[in-house]
Scaffold this active site. Structure first.
Site, PDB file in Angstrom:
ATOM      1  N   PRO A  37      46.581  -2.593  26.999  1.00  0.00           N
ATOM      2  CG  PRO A  37      49.018  -2.738  26.649  1.00  0.00           C
ATOM      3  CD  PRO A  37      47.838  -2.166  25.863  1.00  0.00           C
ATOM      4  N   PRO A  38      47.559  -3.181  30.465  1.00  0.00           N
ATOM      5  CG  PRO A  38      47.040  -4.997  32.069  1.00  0.00           C
ATOM      6  CD  PRO A  38      47.277  -4.856  30.881  1.00  0.00           C
TER       7      PRO A  38
ATOM      8  CB  THR B  45      48.996   1.646  28.416  1.00  0.00           C
ATOM      9  OG1 THR B  45      47.595   1.179  28.181  1.00  0.00           O
ATOM     10  CG2 THR B  45      49.896   0.207  28.022  1.00  0.00           C
TER      11      THR B  45
ATOM     12  CB  THR C 183      42.954   5.061  35.027  1.00  0.00           C
ATOM     13  OG1 THR C 183      42.401   3.765  34.659  1.00  0.00           O
ATOM     14  CG2 THR C 183      42.026   5.787  36.118  1.00  0.00           C
TER      15      THR C 183
ATOM     16  CG  HIS D 101      70.333 -23.328  34.300  1.00  0.00           C
ATOM     17  ND1 HIS D 101      69.673 -24.347  33.854  1.00  0.00           N
ATOM     18  CD2 HIS D 101      69.491 -22.221  33.855  1.00  0.00           C
ATOM     19  CE1 HIS D 101      68.548 -23.818  33.311  1.00  0.00           C
ATOM     20  NE2 HIS D 101      68.398 -22.488  33.453  1.00  0.00           N
ATOM     21  CD  GLU D 102      70.595 -18.365  34.985  1.00  0.00           C
ATOM     22  OE1 GLU D 102      70.459 -17.778  33.935  1.00  0.00           O
ATOM     23  OE2 GLU D 102      69.839 -19.006  35.261  1.00  0.00           O
TER      24      GLU D 102
ATOM     25  CG  HIS E  50      69.955 -19.539  29.932  1.00  0.00           C
ATOM     26  ND1 HIS E  50      69.166 -20.160  29.068  1.00  0.00           N
ATOM     27  CD2 HIS E  50      69.551 -19.730  31.039  1.00  0.00           C
ATOM     28  CE1 HIS E  50      68.174 -20.800  29.857  1.00  0.00           C
ATOM     29  NE2 HIS E  50      68.315 -20.572  30.818  1.00  0.00           N
TER      30      HIS E  50
END
Length: 652
Positions: A251-252, A254, A257, A472-473, A476
């Site tokens: 994945p990007p 990691t 390059t 709302h939070e 959760h």
């Protein structure tokens, strides 16, 4: 060994005079400018000359004071009739014979007998025409009429220097853009087929395997690859063959390059670096020509390494798109396959490529004999994260309260790029406060910023909107705290972050490589807790739960269609109708099951969502008083951390 190294250097220098010298000497004069004019730069003396001439022309044309004041034609006739002129000089800009034609304007310079008319001796006027009759008339009045050739500075400037200016502009806008340096070889407008790969020596890259952490297996594989080049006889004497290609998958972020740069720093051989997008151009056949040129350069500089970043740009499956086999990208891929087959065991050229989309690569590219080794580079585990944080923080002063091990535990799922960004953000936060060291609080703020986005303190919410967001939070948080298998809550806030009005962040206790059904149902229930809290307290539904519903539906659909977690449908994969088009594998969204099965899938997904929603509603109904208390604390403090949340829940 020193003598052998010196001979190799001289041989390489003779073969390629523009190649960087390996013994630390200076580069050829072609780069420094002392050995001739660089064809990729606009000549400096032409720039100075054109700027000087242009400045002179502008000054003379617009800022210089005229030699003689200009008068009108009416004033000219008046002073001639009143006999105030002693002589007239007709300045011509064409053949003297044109004077008699009267078709061109003439600038006539007049000299007064006295200063009765104007406070000057000389002035000029432009008349429509000047003929022989007018000259005879003026001579009859006793005025001396003479003629002299004149020049127009503007016309002279255009005639003498316009061609040079045009040539300079053409050179600047065309040749300079097309003529660039490429690995020591000059490219011009006729060399589209030349490779754009950059040859890098060991002196240009300072990254080594010591700067890479969290991917120990990949480092070992690539270290062996480097050894293939430096000591091939060790493997060839028992029949071993050097691998032709190494494909880095992951994945990007990691470190694919970064690993390639480390190879360039470790290998004492030339290193060619190019992006997959550099092969394909608007001209047909350019990509294939560049592939041929790249491998020709690599063979001439063998032993060497060729690195192609983002190879999926050119290596996607063939047969996609309307162009078919004549598509430019497919021609480039075909040439790449041919060149990789053309490698022999004595070429000593290894191709390394990186991609984060291995699913779209052509199967012919992945077979043994082309990319013999495929190395998967995944996100680091806790030990890898600790090593990566140690590397990125070794040049930053840390306070005594910073514990790298604790920080690594609190960042599960972070990639190497995320961890580098985390250290950088913490350093920036400390710098804003004029601190000399980075504290644990700075890392805490940086982690929240990376995970949840920056705070949008300028966005002011109304009291009603803030109250709705708080409940709302809080929904959760309570659902997650009372659902078995759910991850613990790290922090909850009603300060807008990113694109959300509020956010609840959780941190897994450990790295998860697989997810069981209980955990997935807990995540769906947790996601629906906010919507249930809004409906329970305000008896209305808002759009604030749109992202929560999307995540819950996606998880439920994956459970049924891909992971076989439906008792009714069983462990069957029903495909993914959301594949991208034109990847060489899928031309249309073809459903792989019947209408009856599709209806059963929809019913199973709906069943999972409804059951989780009912579970969340049951939890919040039983903990309604605690929901009010938690929402009130959020309205008052706006942000609650894990300890504050535990204190509120513990008092219930």
């Amino acid at each position: 060994m020193p003598e052998i190294r010196k001979k190799t250097t001289e041989k390489e220098s003779a073969r390629n005079p523009f190649k960087p010298v390996r013994d630390g000497g200076s580069r050829p004069d072609r780069e420094s400018g002392s050995g001739g004019e660089n064809p990729g730069r606009f000549p400096g003396f032409l720039v100075i000359m054109m700027l000087g001439l242009l400045s002179l022309f502008v000054f003379q044309r617009f800022f210089s004071t005229p030699e003689n004041p200009e008068i009108t034609y009416n004033q000219y006739r008046n002073i001639v009739e009143t006999n105030l002129v002693s002589d007239i000089t007709v300045r011509t800009y064409a053949d003297r014979s044109a004077i008699l034609n009267g078709k061109l304007n003439k600038s006539v310079r007049l000299e007064l007998k006295n200063r009765a008319f104007l406070q000057t001796d000389r002035f000029s006027v432009t008349i429509p025409a000047f003929t022989a009759e007018q000259a005879d008339l003026l001579a009859g009045k006793g005025i001396q009429v003479s003629f002299e050739e004149g020049t127009d500075s503007f016309n002279t400037f255009l005639v003498l220097f316009a061609p040079w200016i045009i040539f300079g502009l053409i050179y600047f806008f065309m040749f300079r853009r097309m003529t660039q340096q490429n690995g020591g070889a000059a490219r011009n407008m006729f060399s589209f087929g030349k490779s754009r790969a950059k040859m890098i020596s060991e002196f240009d890259v300072k990254v080594t395997f010591r700067d890479v952490a969290g991917v120990d297996e990949a480092v070992e594989e690539l270290r062996e690859t480097v050894e293939f080049l430096t000591n091939p006889g060790r493997f060839q004497k028992i029949g071993g063959k050097i691998p032709k290609g190494v494909l880095l998958l992951g994945p990007p972020g990691t470190g694919k390059t970064l690993l390639a740069k480390a190879i360039a720093g470790e290998a004492k051989v030339p290193f060619f670096s190019i992006s997959g997008a550099d092969f394909v151009e608007m001209f047909v056949g350019v990509g294939a020509a560049r592939v041929r040129d790249l491998f020709e350069q690599a063979k001439k500089n063998a032993p060497c390494i060729v690195f192609i970043d983002e190879i999926d740009a050119v290596g996607r499956s063939r047969g996609a798109g309307l162009g078919g086999g004549h598509d430019e990208r497919e021609q480039t891929l075909n040439q790449l396959l041919v060149e990789m087959d053309g490698f022999t065991t004595t070429d000593n050229v290894i191709l390394i490529a990186a991609t984060n989309r291995p699913d779209v690569l052509d199967t012919a590219l992945l077979r043994p004999g082309r990319f013999d080794r495929q190395i998967t580079i995944d996100k680091p585990d806790i030990r890898g994260r600790e090593a990566i944080l140690a590397i990125h923080s070794r040049n930053t002063p840390l306070a005594d309260d910073v514990n790298i091990s604790v920080l690594a535990k609190s960042t599960p799922g972070f990639s190497g790029a995320d961890l580098a960004n985390l250290v950088n953000e913490a350093a920036l936060i400390a710098a804003r406060s004029d601190q000399e060291r980075i504290t644990a609080e700075d890392f805490e703020q940086a982690r929240d910023k990376v995970m949840m986005g920056p705070e949008r303190k300028s966005m002011i919410l109304s009291d009603e909107q803030k109250k709705l967001t708080a409940y709302h939070e809080a929904g959760h948080v309570l659902v997650a705290a009372n659902t078995e298998g759910s991850d613990p809550i790290h922090k909850v806030t009603i300060i807008p972050r990113g694109r959300s009005l509020g956010l609840t962040a959780y941190l897994p206790l450990e790295d998860r490589y697989t997810q069981n059904r209980q955990y997935l149902l807990a995540m769906i229930t947790y996601a629906l807790g906010g919507r249930v809290a809004e409906e329970l307290i305000f008896n209305e539904i808002t759009t604030g739960a749109a992202n929560d519903i999307e995540r819950a539906t996606d998880l439920a659909r994956r459970m049924v269609r891909q992971w076989g977690m439906s008792d009714k449908l069983g462990p069957i994969n029903y495909g993914d109708s959301h594949k991208e088009v034109f990847l060489g594998k899928d031309y249309s969204h073809i459903r792989e099951y019947s209408e009856e099965t599709a209806l059963q899938i929809d019913n199973e997904v709906r069943k999972i969502i409804i059951e989780c929603m009912e579970n969340a509603k049951k939890i919040l109904s039983e903990k309604k008083e605690l929901l009010h208390r938690l929402a009130g604390s959020l309205i008052e403090k706006e942000t609650l951390n894990a300890n504050e949340i535990a204190a509120i829940i513990g008092t219930a």
